[in-house]
Design an enzyme around this catalytic site. Structure first.
Site, short mmCIF file in Angstrom:
data_model
loop_
_atom_site.label_atom_id
_atom_site.label_comp_id
_atom_site.label_asym_id
_atom_site.label_seq_id
_atom_site.Cartn_x
_atom_site.Cartn_y
_atom_site.Cartn_z
CG ASN A 264 -77.65 -9.39 -3.51
OD1 ASN A 264 -78.62 -10.02 -3.91
ND2 ASN A 264 -77.69 -8.08 -3.29
CG HIS B 46 -49.45 -7.74 2.74
ND1 HIS B 46 -48.97 -8.06 3.97
CD2 HIS B 46 -50.27 -8.76 2.36
CE1 HIS B 46 -49.45 -9.23 4.34
NE2 HIS B 46 -50.25 -9.68 3.37
#
Length: 179
Positions: free
Chosen positions: A66, A97
């Site tokens: 979508n 990270h």
């Protein structure tokens, strides 16, 4: 900088900033079939979706992606099964990270989404997660751990709140006009 990175950056920029806004599904689909690793038969990708390194994004048959979704395949793969529905503005991340790293090192992993999984509006799937076949991820949920098949998960952090029927037979076929 090597030429592969430059070409990839140009392809990504071109799609994300120009082509994803075009109301022509044919143009968007043709570009994505060349840019993504795989676009399955009958897959619908609506306007405004963004892809980071499309070469690591594999979309199965009859997926519905979508409007406004972000699929991040920068270093790791995203792979969906068939008949997967990804709601508006959902985000699938493969890279982040390590918060314990003194060097702020990268940390990530592949995201695998099973057949007939349903990821609702603005859900966030974090790196290294597998979403089992038929699983449902509720709107606005943040999923940091793998989800068993046919589980219904909601919240932040995502927690199992129910089970979905295992008797799923539908095939998605959603191609809205001008999206």
């Amino acid at each position: 900088m090597n030429s592969k990175i430059i070409v990839g950056s140009i392809l990504s920029y071109s799609y994300n900033q120009i082509i994803s806004s075009l109301p022509s599904r044919k143009i968007r689909t043709a570009y994505l079939k060349a840019y993504l690793a795989q676009v399955g038969t009958g897959t619908s990708i609506q306007m405004g979706c963004k892809f980071l390194n499309g070469r690591k994004v594999y979309l199965g048959d009859r997926n519905v992606i979508n409007f406004g979704c972000l699929l991040d395949g920068r270093h790791y793969m995203i792979k969906t099964g068939s008949d997967v529905s990804i709601g508006p503005e959902a985000t699938i991340l493969t890279l982040g990270h390590d918060p314990q790293s003194p060097e702020f090192a990268d940390k990530g992993g592949d995201v695998i989404i099973g057949d007939r999984a349903w990821i609702a509006y603005r859900a966030i799937i974090l790196p290294g997660v597998t979403i089992g076949e038929g699983a449902v991820i509720g709107a606005g949920s943040v999923v940091s751990r793998s989800v068993a098949p046919y589980s219904i998960v909601a919240g932040n952090p995502g927690k199992v709140i129910g089970e979905r029927s295992c008797n799923l037979t539908y095939q998605l076929n959603y191609f809205p006009w001008l999206l």
